[in-house]
Design a protein around this motif. Structure first.
Motif, PDB file in Angstrom:
ATOM      1  N   ASP A 176      37.424  38.331  32.801  1.00  0.00           N
ATOM      2  CA  ASP A 176      37.097  37.009  33.379  1.00  0.00           C
ATOM      3  C   ASP A 176      37.935  36.555  34.537  1.00  0.00           C
ATOM      4  OD1 ASP A 176      34.808  36.902  31.590  1.00  0.00           O
ATOM      5  OD2 ASP A 176      35.855  35.500  30.234  1.00  0.00           O
ATOM      6  N   PHE A 177      39.332  36.921  34.310  1.00  0.00           N
ATOM      7  CA  PHE A 177      40.186  36.597  35.481  1.00  0.00           C
ATOM      8  C   PHE A 177      39.995  37.518  36.518  1.00  0.00           C
ATOM      9  CE2 PHE A 177      44.037  37.847  37.721  1.00  0.00           C
ATOM     10  CZ  PHE A 177      44.312  36.386  37.954  1.00  0.00           C
ATOM     11  N   SER A 178      39.547  38.887  36.424  1.00  0.00           N
ATOM     12  CA  SER A 178      39.518  39.470  37.817  1.00  0.00           C
ATOM     13  C   SER A 178      38.123  38.961  38.345  1.00  0.00           C
ATOM     14  CB  SER A 178      39.368  40.708  37.255  1.00  0.00           C
ATOM     15  OG  SER A 178      40.303  41.298  36.624  1.00  0.00           O
ATOM     16  N   GLU A 179      36.960  38.542  37.505  1.00  0.00           N
ATOM     17  CA  GLU A 179      36.006  37.912  38.370  1.00  0.00           C
ATOM     18  C   GLU A 179      36.376  36.611  39.061  1.00  0.00           C
ATOM     19  OE1 GLU A 179      31.576  36.237  37.148  1.00  0.00           O
ATOM     20  OE2 GLU A 179      32.652  37.236  35.638  1.00  0.00           O
ATOM     21  N   LYS A 180      37.171  35.980  38.673  1.00  0.00           N
ATOM     22  CA  LYS A 180      37.466  34.646  39.022  1.00  0.00           C
ATOM     23  C   LYS A 180      38.326  34.626  40.525  1.00  0.00           C
ATOM     24  CE  LYS A 180      40.075  30.427  38.555  1.00  0.00           C
ATOM     25  NZ  LYS A 180      41.205  29.543  37.678  1.00  0.00           N
ATOM     26  N   LEU A 181      39.273  35.801  40.299  1.00  0.00           N
ATOM     27  CA  LEU A 181      40.027  36.439  41.418  1.00  0.00           C
ATOM     28  C   LEU A 181      39.101  36.794  42.621  1.00  0.00           C
ATOM     29  CD1 LEU A 181      43.041  36.821  42.501  1.00  0.00           C
ATOM     30  CD2 LEU A 181      42.824  38.976  41.321  1.00  0.00           C
ATOM     31  N   GLY A 223      37.282  50.240  43.279  1.00  0.00           N
ATOM     32  CA  GLY A 223      37.535  50.550  42.121  1.00  0.00           C
ATOM     33  C   GLY A 223      36.815  49.347  41.140  1.00  0.00           C
ATOM     34  N   THR A 224      37.561  48.678  40.261  1.00  0.00           N
ATOM     35  CA  THR A 224      36.870  47.851  39.617  1.00  0.00           C
ATOM     36  C   THR A 224      36.318  46.773  39.931  1.00  0.00           C
ATOM     37  OG1 THR A 224      38.910  48.168  37.957  1.00  0.00           O
ATOM     38  CG2 THR A 224      37.379  46.281  37.343  1.00  0.00           C
ATOM     39  N   ALA A 225      36.557  46.183  41.268  1.00  0.00           N
ATOM     40  CA  ALA A 225      35.640  45.312  41.866  1.00  0.00           C
ATOM     41  C   ALA A 225      34.301  45.778  42.298  1.00  0.00           C
ATOM     42  CB  ALA A 225      36.433  44.788  43.255  1.00  0.00           C
ATOM     43  N   LEU A 226      34.209  46.882  42.465  1.00  0.00           N
ATOM     44  CA  LEU A 226      32.819  47.679  42.712  1.00  0.00           C
ATOM     45  C   LEU A 226      31.977  47.377  41.617  1.00  0.00           C
ATOM     46  CD1 LEU A 226      34.025  50.383  44.790  1.00  0.00           C
ATOM     47  CD2 LEU A 226      32.742  48.703  45.646  1.00  0.00           C
ATOM     48  N   SER A 227      32.627  47.958  40.412  1.00  0.00           N
ATOM     49  CA  SER A 227      31.910  47.955  39.193  1.00  0.00           C
ATOM     50  C   SER A 227      31.313  46.583  38.659  1.00  0.00           C
ATOM     51  CB  SER A 227      32.779  48.594  38.022  1.00  0.00           C
ATOM     52  OG  SER A 227      32.904  49.962  38.454  1.00  0.00           O
ATOM     53  N   MET A 228      32.338  45.436  38.843  1.00  0.00           N
ATOM     54  CA  MET A 228      32.017  44.364  38.447  1.00  0.00           C
ATOM     55  C   MET A 228      30.898  43.670  39.392  1.00  0.00           C
ATOM     56  SD  MET A 228      35.804  42.587  37.450  1.00  0.00           S
ATOM     57  CE  MET A 228      35.056  41.267  36.985  1.00  0.00           C
ATOM     58  N   LEU A 264      27.746  40.018  41.407  1.00  0.00           N
ATOM     59  CA  LEU A 264      28.596  39.294  42.387  1.00  0.00           C
ATOM     60  C   LEU A 264      28.285  39.698  43.850  1.00  0.00           C
ATOM     61  CD1 LEU A 264      32.403  39.945  40.996  1.00  0.00           C
ATOM     62  CD2 LEU A 264      30.613  37.965  40.211  1.00  0.00           C
ATOM     63  N   ARG A 265      27.887  38.473  44.395  1.00  0.00           N
ATOM     64  CA  ARG A 265      27.698  38.744  45.735  1.00  0.00           C
ATOM     65  C   ARG A 265      28.628  39.169  46.763  1.00  0.00           C
ATOM     66  NH1 ARG A 265      22.637  36.961  46.901  1.00  0.00           N
ATOM     67  NH2 ARG A 265      22.948  36.716  49.125  1.00  0.00           N
TER      68      ARG A 265
END
Length: 299
Positions: free
Chosen positions: A119-124, A142-147, A153-154
């Protein structure tokens, strides 16, 4: 929508990347210049568990010659980063006010390498996306792509954006199974998602540009010697460094970054079973100098 459908019916032409792409992009530095002329890069990468990814991305960014490089990461990674890459700066990514100020001043933002799915990474990610402007470059790794795929996420529309997924990450973002990731399908999904550039990593990586619907580029010099953890993090850092220094033609800069990464790895593989990402980073400055010398000989 009609534009996208029309182009989906046309088979894209494949352009094989060759070493002259490096000479088109990498140029000698003007004698009257300083570090502010070569890009302000912020990398929002690395968690408590994956600090190595952040360090490898930062190292490759610095070694391309980027002017001012800052890693925003978990404070647990501060000592390791500064002892490994003293040329870079560090900021605690929990310090949102300070991080926001650095992001606003950056030319290139790289986010995702070594982040945790949390959840923190999503907020970031959301907070970072919300303050970007049209004069910046955004590299998503990396993880931002998967999330983006998992949490819907837009991708922001204002900055020029570059996606760097491997085929599994691209499946999560685009919904395309690996077996269905054809050139036409990839380009169509890139348009739908709204990103500007796609580096689809594989044993023969492909590069797409939303403004280039007739043609895509493919890299043919990669190999199994690159199947090592951290390889994608290192590539993302090179891409960020090149965009910071050579921003006038982003597509050329991205292609050159991808080519340089695999070209160094192939050279290392002649003497080594694998090409370690950290050793690729070590070779970046000398490889870029070779390109400059070759340019000078051709004048």
């Amino acid at each position: 929508m009609f534009f996208s459908l029309c182009y989906s019916l046309i088979e894209m032409l494949k352009k094989i990347l060759e070493n002259h792409i490096l000479q088109e992009v990498i140029k000698s530095r003007p004698s009257q210049s300083n570090k502010t002329n070569y890009g302000r890069i912020i990398l929002i990468c690395g968690s408590k568990s994956f600090g190595g990814a952040a360090i490898m991305a930062t190292k490759s960014t610095v070694n391309t010659g980027a002017g001012l490089v800052t890693l925003a990461s978990d404070p647990l990674n501060r000592t390791a980063m500064l002892s490994t890459i003293p040329e870079a700066m560090f900021v605690d990514y929990y310090d949102t006010k300070k991080l926001s100020n650095i992001i606003k001043k950056a030319d290139v933002i790289l986010i995702g390498s070594g982040l945790e799915d949390s959840d923190f990474s999503e907020k970031l990610i959301k907070e970072t996306f919300s303050i970007l402007t049209m004069n910046q470059f955004l590299v998503i790794d990396g993880t931002a792509l998967s999330m983006i795929g998992k949490r819907h996420l837009r991708i922001p529309q204002e900055p020029t954006s570059v996606l760097t997924p491997h085929q599994g990450e691209w499946e999560r973002i685009s919904g395309l199974e690996v077996s269905k990731q054809t050139a036409d399908a990839n380009f169509s999904k890139l348009q739908k998602i709204g990103a500007d550039y796609l580096i689809l990593k594989s044993n023969a990586s492909e590069i797409y540009a939303q403004k280039n619907p007739d043609e895509y580029s493919q890299l043919t010099i990669g190999g199994p010697f690159q199947a090592v953890g951290g390889m994608g993090d290192t590539l993302a850092g090179i891409v960020a460094g090149f965009l910071g220094q050579f921003p006038h033609d982003p597509f050329l800069a991205i292609q050159a970054a991808v080519y340089l990464h695999s070209w160094i790895a192939r050279q290392l593989s002649k003497q080594n079973y694998i090409a370690l990402p950290t050793r690729i980073s070590d070779q970046i400055p000398s490889a870029m100098k070779q390109v400059i010398l070759a340019n000078e000989q051709n004048i």
